[in-house]
Design an enzyme around this catalytic site. Structure first.
Site, PDB file in Angstrom:
ATOM      1  N   HIS A 133     -14.248  -5.184  -5.959  1.00  0.00           N
ATOM      2  CA  HIS A 133     -14.179  -6.153  -4.843  1.00  0.00           C
ATOM      3  C   HIS A 133     -13.767  -7.575  -5.399  1.00  0.00           C
ATOM      4  O   HIS A 133     -13.435  -8.419  -4.815  1.00  0.00           O
ATOM      5  CB  HIS A 133     -15.534  -6.346  -3.855  1.00  0.00           C
ATOM      6  N   ASP A 163     -17.317   0.947  -6.825  1.00  0.00           N
ATOM      7  CA  ASP A 163     -17.103  -0.431  -7.076  1.00  0.00           C
ATOM      8  C   ASP A 163     -16.967  -0.757  -8.622  1.00  0.00           C
ATOM      9  O   ASP A 163     -17.205  -1.957  -8.928  1.00  0.00           O
ATOM     10  CB  ASP A 163     -18.068  -1.077  -6.405  1.00  0.00           C
ATOM     11  N   SER A 242     -20.673 -11.658  -9.483  1.00  0.00           N
ATOM     12  CA  SER A 242     -20.137 -10.200  -9.541  1.00  0.00           C
ATOM     13  C   SER A 242     -19.298  -9.719 -10.566  1.00  0.00           C
ATOM     14  O   SER A 242     -18.250 -10.430 -10.988  1.00  0.00           O
ATOM     15  CB  SER A 242     -19.307 -10.036  -8.028  1.00  0.00           C
TER      16      SER A 242
END
Length: 407
Positions: A133, A163, A242
């Protein structure tokens, strides 16, 4: 010191007057008290001198640190450990900046939006692991290193189910990149200390500490994706973290920071990381093949519901209805049954589906109520693996062993 008291016994009290006797008794008492007080002071001073001689490094006050491991620096053991991990790992953490291109009124290309995230260098040739993402649907990727240099990055491979994405940049000839090694995420314990390094809000190589708050958490990242066995931590993780590493006290990456639970978008003490065991497996396949190959069951599925259960006569409204079984597939050989009754399905895009077949409710020991749980149950399976599929069939639950195939 021993006190000797001599008592003079006067045989003939008539030799002394009453006044003389009283004065003598009072003087003797005062002298004895003075001797006792002086001896007590001497003993007290001796004990203090002995303490000073035996414990020269005793802290001066109760407010001093209890544990000092380095008397020259004054840092505690925990502080020294944090410093050592940061010095070992921070240069292996990169800042990832992304750009999405658009066009203005004159159809000229412009930067429509930007984003940022973190990543870890896992190979000295310039390979970086991060989250999907962070880099999905972007036009440009810029990877910034600890020394301030920046390089164009490209996507080697992405795996949406976990992910995890692998990027590549080309360092100058002769540059020695710092890398971060994988740790063992299978032996983690709740309460274990962890360290996160990333770029929250663009603040490069920020370090936070915490503990593992939970293990084996299934987290739904999107409508059809559930990531299982996530690591929960209270180490502060904010937007920009992230893709950065979650590190143990030895400086090894035990997870990839991915998700925060927050109503404001900032850290609320509930963050999640993909375990290193998953990352290692996925990264190896992305480096070799550019994608991850998983085992699949060759079926067409429909989400069960109250309306479908009523229409088909099922006594349950959960699970996945098998619409069709692919001819010649391992699923057909195993005996899974598709529907036989054709009915229209959908509101706007109506199509024909077949009801009356098996309803999948479990794969191995994982309950299956929707597509996200179905894909999650097969996430770490390979073609050739066998799974036990529990189905609801004609009012009974039946377990069928199915060999998985390539997708």
């Amino acid at each position: 010191m021993t006190i000797f008291v001599y008592i003079i016994i006067v045989k003939d009290m008539r030799l002394f007057s009453t006044r003389y006797i009283v004065i003598t008794a009072v003087a003797s008492a005062l002298l004895s008290a003075a001797l006792v007080l002086g001896i007590s002071k001497i003993n007290q001073g001796s004990r203090q001198l002995q303490q000073i001689t035996e414990t020269p490094d005793t802290p001066a006050s109760d407010t001093d640190p209890i544990t000092i491991t380095d008397s020259t620096s004054g840092y505690t053991q925990d502080e020294l450990q944090n410093i050592a991990v940061y010095e070992k790992c921070n240069e292996a953490v990169v800042n990832i900046t992304t750009q999405v291109m658009g066009h203005n009124w004159y159809l000229e290309p412009i930067v429509a939006s930007t984003g940022s995230g973190s990543g870890s260098i896992i190979d000295p040739r310039g390979y970086v692991v991060t989250n999907v993402h962070v880099v999905s649907n972007v036009s440009r990727i810029i990877i910034s290193l600890a020394d301030g240099s920046s390089y164009e990055g490209s996507i080697v491979g992405m795996d949406k189910e976990s992910d995890i994405a692998v990027l590549k940049f080309t360092p100058p000839a002769g540059m020695e990149l710092k890398t971060i090694e994988y740790g063992d995420s299978d032996s983690l314990k709740v309460g274990q200390k962890v360290i996160a390094i990333g770029n929250p809000f663009g603040l490069e190589r920020t370090m936070t500490t915490g503990i593992i708050s939970g293990l084996g958490r299934p987290i739904q990242e999107s409508q059809n994706i559930i990531i299982r066995n996530m690591i929960q931590t209270d180490a502060a993780i904010n937007p920009g973290n992230s893709g950065g590493p979650l590190i143990d006290s030895k400086g090894r990456m035990i997870g990839i920071n991915t998700i925060i639970y927050s109503s404001s978008g900032s850290s609320s003490g509930v963050g999640f990381a993909i375990p290193a065991s998953t990352a290692r497996r996925v990264v190896n396949e992305l480096l070799q093949y550019g994608k991850v190959t998983r085992g699949a069951i060759k079926l067409s599925l429909i989400q069960n519901s109250t309306g479908i259960a009523r229409e088909a006569g099922y006594e349950i409204s959960n699970g996945l209805v098998i619409n069709r079984v692919y001819a010649g597939s391992e699923a057909e050989k195993a005996g899974l049954e598709g529907g036989t009754t054709a009915v229209p399905f959908g509101f706007f895009d109506t199509r024909t589906v077949y009801l009356g077949g098996d309803v999948i409710t479990q794969i191995d020991d994982i309950k299956v109520n929707n597509l996200a749980e179905y894909y999650s149950a097969l996430e770490n399976k390979k073609p050739g693996d066998q799974v036990d599929v529990t189905v609801y069939r004609k009012g009974k639950y039946v377990k069928v062993k199915v060999t998985l195939e390539a997708e």
